[in-house]
Structure formats: structure tokens, C-alpha cells
Design an enzyme around this catalytic site. Structure first.
Site, PDB file in Angstrom:
ATOM      1  N   LEU A  98       2.607  10.362   6.020  1.00 31.42           N
ATOM      2  CA  LEU A  98       3.641  10.864   5.097  1.00 31.42           C
ATOM      3  C   LEU A  98       5.064  10.497   5.517  1.00 31.42           C
ATOM      4  CD1 LEU A  98       2.076  14.404   4.451  1.00 31.42           C
ATOM      5  CD2 LEU A  98       1.758  12.312   3.112  1.00 31.42           C
ATOM      6  N   SER A 104       3.399   5.906   8.663  1.00 31.50           N
ATOM      7  CA  SER A 104       2.677   5.203   7.611  1.00 31.50           C
ATOM      8  C   SER A 104       2.586   6.141   6.429  1.00 31.50           C
ATOM      9  CB  SER A 104       1.269   4.835   8.076  1.00 31.50           C
ATOM     10  OG  SER A 104       0.510   6.017   8.254  1.00 31.50           O
ATOM     11  N   LYS A 105       2.043   5.601   5.348  1.00 29.16           N
ATOM     12  CA  LYS A 105       1.865   6.429   4.166  1.00 29.16           C
ATOM     13  C   LYS A 105       0.947   7.608   4.514  1.00 29.16           C
ATOM     14  CE  LYS A 105      -0.686   5.252   0.951  1.00 29.16           C
ATOM     15  NZ  LYS A 105      -1.495   4.634  -0.095  1.00 29.16           N
ATOM     16  N   GLN A 106      -0.071   7.323   5.349  1.00 32.03           N
ATOM     17  CA  GLN A 106      -1.041   8.363   5.717  1.00 32.03           C
ATOM     18  C   GLN A 106      -0.376   9.505   6.489  1.00 32.03           C
ATOM     19  OE1 GLN A 106      -1.762   5.011   6.127  1.00 32.03           O
ATOM     20  NE2 GLN A 106      -3.038   5.005   4.289  1.00 32.03           N
ATOM     21  N   THR A 123       0.842  -1.205   0.000  1.00 31.00           N
ATOM     22  CA  THR A 123       0.000   0.000   0.000  1.00 31.00           C
ATOM     23  C   THR A 123       0.872   1.249   0.000  1.00 31.00           C
ATOM     24  OG1 THR A 123      -0.103  -0.230   2.388  1.00 31.00           O
ATOM     25  CG2 THR A 123      -1.959  -1.092   1.154  1.00 31.00           C
TER      26      THR A 123
END
Ligand code: GLU
Length: 300
Positions: free
Chosen positions: A246, A242-244, A20
Site C-alpha cells: 500500500l 509496492s502496491k501490495q 501493475t
């Protein structure tokens, strides 16, 4: 039963990233801890791509993760396993649970659940609406596991004793989603059992999921592996990387620097400062100590 064909290595670990996003400081640190623990125990270390949720996946992330791991010098045993190619195994496990009366079809929509349910430790607690059959005129869209009453307890190698009352804190949870995708909680158990994984070392964000996975293992009649949940890596605001949030991707060109940082986050004392990648790995294998790894969140 699933359990009969599995040969048990004395220690078999694994790393199971979801594509993801790219590898970041959090997922890399988990990979380093799980790898070193497996190698120091003389065990195998498998790599499994958890590509089960296409709507959340990022094109090219799976191959980018593998390239980064390779550039960092990880050596995995056997072929990489892709969950997207294993739907038949998940289907067989769900059918076994249905035959045993341990899984049932659920007609509820998210909206209906949100309107009736209270919040538990990981989202809404399913109120059991379809436990004894769907309401008249409605049919099942998702499949859920009938959770056992009472507390599920296990002892984590790093976090210690962890207990959860699945009925009260989680409710019957989804195995096959209404949109047709397999749920992580089912697939991870089926694969760990099918691959003969004995020792799971992963991030502490999954501690809350472990009792669900133990319930699936018991329902399928497969062994429960040993668990070790490494500390959560958080940013300056205390949020999980996390990607969320950044988190920046790991740059393969800075492999030695990244490995050294991961070792320090895992509490390992003074890895050599200007070692090559090979020297760092060799130091890490000689000096790895799970006892030094902190249990609590680590700020990155
Ligand atoms: N695929 C999961 C993740 O990336 C990890 C699964 C596991 O280690 O059990 O969060």
C-alpha cells in the site's frame, strides 16, 4: 543471432516499469537514479513499459506512470516501447534457444512442483522433472531454460560481487509460461539486447534475478550489460514499497518535493530546499554522485 543488428551507444540506460500500479516512492527513486546516472555519463535513457502480464496489470496505470514521469520533468530518448507489442521478438529468441537445445517443454503443474521441490532463493527450485523429456503421455505447457552448472558471478557497481548457483538456488526457470504469457526473465533480456542497453540501473529487488538474466544472455549470445542495483525502499515495517504494501502513489502536483525526497533517499547531500523543479534537476545533474548512494535498504 540477435546480437548482430545492435548498435552500441557508449552509455544507454533505461527505466522499465510494470504497469501493475502507479509510481510510488520506490519506483520513482529508481527512475531518478537511473536517469541521473545516464545523463551524467552523457548517455541516453529509454523508457520501456513492461506490460507483459495482463492479469496483474491495472487499467490506466501505464499512461498514469508516463504522465507522472512527464510532470516530474523526466525526458526520455525515443518512443516508449511496449512489451505487449513485441511478442514476435520473444518468440524468435525462444526458438533460437530451442534449436540450440537450451530450452525445453515442461509438463509440470505448480501443484506437482510444490509437492516435490525444495525452496531456493526465489521460490521453489524446479526439480528438473522434464529436463530429459516430459513423462509419457504428457506434453509441454511451459518452456524452461536449461541452466548452466556452477556459479554465475557478476560485479554490481553498488552491491559488489554477487554469486548464485542457478542449478542449486533457482533451477531451470520459465521463459514462456503455461498460461501463454512471456516470462519477465526472457523479455527483459531480449529487449535490453535489442535496444542496445549498456547500463542497467534498477532496484535491488531484482538482484536475485540478474544471474538468470545473465544465463539467458549467454544462451542467446548477446552481451551482458553493466548492472547497478539501487537500494530497496522499505516502509516502517521493513517491507519493500509496492502496491501490495500500500505504498502511496506519487502526486504529480508535488513534483519538486517528490524529486527532492528521491535525491535524499539516494544519499545526495542537501539538494536545495525551495528550488523549482528545473532548479532541482539542474542541481541534481551538477551534483549527482553514485558513490554517495547507500547499498542497503532505505526507510521511506
Ligand atoms: N519491470 C520490472 C519492474 O517493474 C523492472 C525490470 C527491470 O528493470 O529489469 O519491477
Amino acid at each position: 543471432m540477435m546480437s548482430s543488428q545492435v548498435s552500441q551507444a557508449s552509455y544507454r540506460g533505461r527505466f522499465a516499469p510494470s504497469p501493475t500500479g502507479l509510481l510510488h516512492a520506490g519506483s520513482l527513486t529508481t527512475a531518478v537514479g537511473s536517469y541521473l546516472e545516464a545523463r551524467v555519463r552523457g548517455g541516453e535513457w529509454l523508457l520501456r513499459m513492461e506490460d507483459l502480464d495482463p492479469p496483474r496489470e491495472v487499467a490506466g496505470a501505464a499512461s498514469a506512470i508516463l504522465q507522472t514521469l512527464e510532470a516530474l520533468g523526466f525526458e526520455w530518448d525515443g518512443e516508449v516501447v511496449y512489451q505487449s507489442r513485441r511478442h514476435e521478438l520473444y518468440r524468435a529468441a525462444l526458438e533460437q534457444l530451442i534449436r540450440a537445445g537450451l530450452a525445453y517443454g515442461c509438463a509440470c503443474t505448480r501443484k506437482e512442483i510444490a509437492a516435490q521441490a525444495r525452496r531456493g532463493v526465489d521460490g521453489f527450485v524446479y526439480p528438473g522433472t522434464c529436463r530429459n523429456g516430459c513423462p509419457p503421455g504428457r506434453s509441454g505447457r511451459a518452456w524452461r531454460l536449461r541452466v548452466p552448472p556452477g556459479e554465475t558471478v557478476f560485479v554490481d557497481r553498488l552491491q559488489g560481487e554477487y554469486r548464485q548457483d542457478l542449478e542449486r538456488d533457482i533451477g531451470d526457470f520459465v521463459l514462456l509460461r503455461a498460461d501463454g504469457f512471456w516470462a519477465y526473465q526472457l523479455a527483459v533480456v531480449v529487449d535490453d539486447a535489442a535496444q542496445g542497453v549498456t547500463d542497467i540501473v534498477r532496484g535491488a529487488d531484482l538482484l536475485v534475478s540478474t544471474p538468470r538474466q545473465i544465463a539467458v544472455q549467454r544462451a542467446l549470445g548477446v552481451a551482458t550489460p553493466s548492472y547497478c542495483h539501487l537500494p530497496l525502499m522499505v516502509n516502517a515495517a521493513g517491507e519493500k514499497l509496492s502496491k501490495q504494501t500500500l505504498a502511496p502513489a506519487i502526486a504529480p502536483a508535488a513534483a519538486a518535493v517528490e524529486l527532492r525526497r528521491a535525491l535524499i533517499r539516494l544519499g545526495q547531500v542537501s539538494p536545495p530546499e525551495c528550488g523549482s523543479l528545473a532548479e532541482l534537476w539542474s542541481w541534481a545533474r551538477d551534483n549527482w554522485s553514485l558513490e554517495r548512494v547507500p547499498a542497503g535498504p532505505v526507510a521511506v
